[in-house]
Design a protein around this motif. Structure first.
Motif, PDB file in Angstrom:
ATOM      1  N   LYS A 185      33.220 -15.618 -49.596  1.00  0.00           N
ATOM      2  CA  LYS A 185      33.772 -16.097 -48.771  1.00  0.00           C
ATOM      3  C   LYS A 185      34.508 -16.973 -48.814  1.00  0.00           C
ATOM      4  CE  LYS A 185      36.421 -15.249 -44.727  1.00  0.00           C
ATOM      5  NZ  LYS A 185      38.518 -15.026 -45.202  1.00  0.00           N
ATOM      6  N   GLY A 210      36.480 -12.975 -49.987  1.00  0.00           N
ATOM      7  CA  GLY A 210      37.253 -12.587 -48.469  1.00  0.00           C
ATOM      8  C   GLY A 210      37.604 -11.118 -48.731  1.00  0.00           C
ATOM      9  N   THR A 211      36.426 -10.502 -49.451  1.00  0.00           N
ATOM     10  CA  THR A 211      36.569  -8.750 -49.238  1.00  0.00           C
ATOM     11  C   THR A 211      35.380  -8.100 -49.710  1.00  0.00           C
ATOM     12  OG1 THR A 211      36.921  -8.768 -51.525  1.00  0.00           O
ATOM     13  CG2 THR A 211      38.729  -8.240 -50.262  1.00  0.00           C
ATOM     14  N   PHE A 212      34.057  -9.201 -49.738  1.00  0.00           N
ATOM     15  CA  PHE A 212      33.221  -8.909 -49.578  1.00  0.00           C
ATOM     16  C   PHE A 212      32.071  -9.366 -48.368  1.00  0.00           C
ATOM     17  CE2 PHE A 212      29.772  -7.260 -52.174  1.00  0.00           C
ATOM     18  CZ  PHE A 212      29.969  -6.262 -52.343  1.00  0.00           C
ATOM     19  N   GLY A 213      33.130 -10.646 -47.567  1.00  0.00           N
ATOM     20  CA  GLY A 213      31.673 -11.343 -46.794  1.00  0.00           C
ATOM     21  C   GLY A 213      30.643 -12.377 -47.468  1.00  0.00           C
TER      22      GLY A 213
END
Lengths: 308, 246
Positions: free
Chosen positions: A45, A22-25
């Motif tokens: 994600k 969710g913070t790195f696609g």
């Protein structure tokens, strides 16, 4: 130079640094800035069976030393992840990757995990059981040991790959949930997911987030995450992926001393997209400073004094 | 388009009006390719970066025009020349210079005027004949009127109270010839603009963002072409694809 390698459920990582889901696609946005193959791995994600548009805006708010998000698992659904995102991911990243999975029923978790299990680049499955709005008596899977165990068992039946269960901190006793997952066959646990929080806009006198509440991440939650990793380490034998506010090489070492085998970095990627690269580059010097030759040796190291 | 992270030096930070300031930052601007793109500034003591659209770009510097509305912009207002800022540049898609014909109208509201300035300069370079329509609440809020005029383009100012230029909103001054429009400002204004023309338009949106480069999914909106992240797939959307929320 010290040895940064760690072993996560039988797969060797060049280092323990793992961008959190969710913070790195799917990695490629960050590949614009640096070669993401320097990472140990990353968790992509969160994926659900059906496409999800996510929650209404605003989804983001700020806290002291942290941020709140209420994105609501926006993702294109497992079919599009496999057909569109994973091929793009494979161009930017050439190591095994962690597939993060969310669901709204036990069957959905199993279905999505089963499909991602067939993807050769998926090295581990990370099962996110901290999403609200799922069945189980109105409680999320991550707040009830029985439901957590049920999901773990269902996922283990459909995959031979290591299963990491991602735990919620929004519980009275995270240790009992971790233990239930271990007993149900989980190969590892990752903790913590975000901490349920909120902000209110003084001018409008309304919650800032359209969803009212959101999950707090960032340095504000690091001590809380560290405490939970510490407690879980005292009870479970399976590896722990520690996360929550990790922003520096020193944080990584501290998290490993508490009991983490590997460390995920979340919010830091969003404010400083080079954060993981910088942490990896800073680790050898930090290890030297604290007399660490082999990073994997220090997992749980801070518990030693209790035994003496 | 590729983003870059760099350290920039503040060379100017000067009030244009009571609430609006102009900030000039010197550093590597190579990632700032198109008008309508934005930057993310990191400010001491604030966890999240703050997004600002690029008002102008020179060889080794760029300009941001911002209004002091909260904690972040108050900090920014007080930053002194010589200070260093960590900046992500090259964010967002930017305006399509060829989407709105040869005589486009540039419609700005408040600080939404800012990205239209560099846009006007680039349109002129391409031999187009833009005109500027700048909307403010009152005379003391007006900024950049002279800068637009100095470019040699027709510039119309509207104020809601009539204290400067045309009395009313930007939509009260749109009854004229133009081939298309570029707009940036409050969403209610942009929606009203779209309601009074069928000509092709490009709209720049401002949403509360997390990362600013497409990773966190914090600023996703629904469009006729599916979900779009304002930070990465925007901030510029075409008038045909916009779905108004209210």
């Amino acid at each position: 130079m010290g040895d940064l390698n760690v072993n996560l459920c039988g797969i060797e990582l060049d280092n323990p640094i793992i961008p959190a889901s969710g913070t790195f696609g799917y990695g490629y946005e960050f590949a614009e800035l640096y070669d993401i193959n320097c990472l140990g791995t990353f968790s992509f994600k969160g994926t659900t069976l059906e496409p999800r548009a996510g929650n209404p805006l605003p989804r983001i708010a700020e806290g002291n030393a942290g941020m709140l998000n209420a994105v609501g698992l926006q993702n294109p659904g497992v079919d599009a992840v496999i057909s569109e995102e994973l091929p793009k991911l494979a161009k930017a990243f050439h190591k095994p990757v962690i597939a993060n999975v969310s669901g709204f029923s036990v069957a959905e978790y199993a279905e999505v995990c089963g499909r991602l299990d067939a993807e050769p680049q998926v090295g581990w499955l990370e099962v996110n059981i901290s999403c609200p709005n799922v069945h189980g008596g109105g409680m999320s899977f991550g707040t009830d040991p029985k439901a957590a165990a049920e999901v773990t068992r269902a996922v283990k039946r459909v995959t031979t790959k290591p299963v990491i269960v991602k735990l919620s901190p929004n519980v009275t006793d995270i240790v009992s949930i971790a233990k239930a997952c271990e007993d149900a066959g989980a190969d590892a646990v990752s903790l913590i997911n975000t901490v349920m929080s909120m902000r209110i806009d003084l001018k409008t006198r309304r919650p800032v987030l359209a969803n009212t509440t959101g999950g707090l991440s960032g340095p504000a939650i690091f001590p809380l995450a560290l405490r939970m990793v510490w407690q879980v380490y005292e009870t479970v034998k399976i590896p722990i992926l520690g996360l929550g506010g990790v922003s520096s090489a020193e944080d990584v070492i501290e998290m490993m001393l508490a009991g983490a085998t590997a460390v995920q970095v979340g919010a830091a990627n969003l404010v400083d997209p080079n954060a993981c690269r910088d942490i990896i580059e800073a680790l050898p010097k930090a290890m030297e400073r604290y007399g660490i030759e082999k990073l994997s040796d220090i997992t749980g190291g801070a518990h030693e004094w209790e035994k003496t | 388009m590729t983003m870059k992270q760099g350290i920039f030096t503040v060379t100017e930070n000067w009030p244009l009006t009571e609430k609006v300031s102009r900030l000039v930052l010197r550093g590597d601007v190579s990632a700032i390719e198109r008008p309508g793109q934005f930057v993310q500034l990191r400010l001491d003591g604030l966890y999240l970066r703050r997004p600002f659209s690029v008002c102008d770009r020179a060889e080794d510097s760029f300009t941001v025009v911002f209004e002091t509305v909260g904690k972040g912009t108050a900090k920014l207002r007080d930053i002194q020349p010589g200070a260093k800022l960590d900046v992500l540049t090259g964010l967002g898609n930017g305006f399509d210079l060829n989407a709105c014909g040869n005589a486009p109208l540039l419609i700005g509201g408040g600080t939404g005027v800012s990205p239209l300035y560099w846009l006007a300069k680039e349109l002129l370079k391409q031999g187009k004949r833009p005109a500027a329509l700048l909307g403010f609440n009152t005379a003391k809020d007006v900024f950049y009127e002279d800068e637009f005029r100095t470019l040699g383009i027709e510039t119309i100012v509207t104020t809601a109270d009539g204290s400067c230029g045309v009395k009313g909103f930007v939509t009260d001054a749109m009854n004229r010839e133009y081939t298309g429009f570029y707009t940036c400002g409050p969403e209610a204004m942009m929606k009203a603009v779209c309601a009074c023309t069928d000509k092709p338009g490009q709209l720049s949106f401002d949403k509360r963002m997390g990362c600013g480069f497409g990773a966190c999914m914090g600023c996703t909106v629904k469009t006729k072409n599916g979900l779009k992240r304002i930070c990465k797939d925007g901030p510029v959307l075409s008038s045909e694809e916009v779905l108004w929320e209210t």
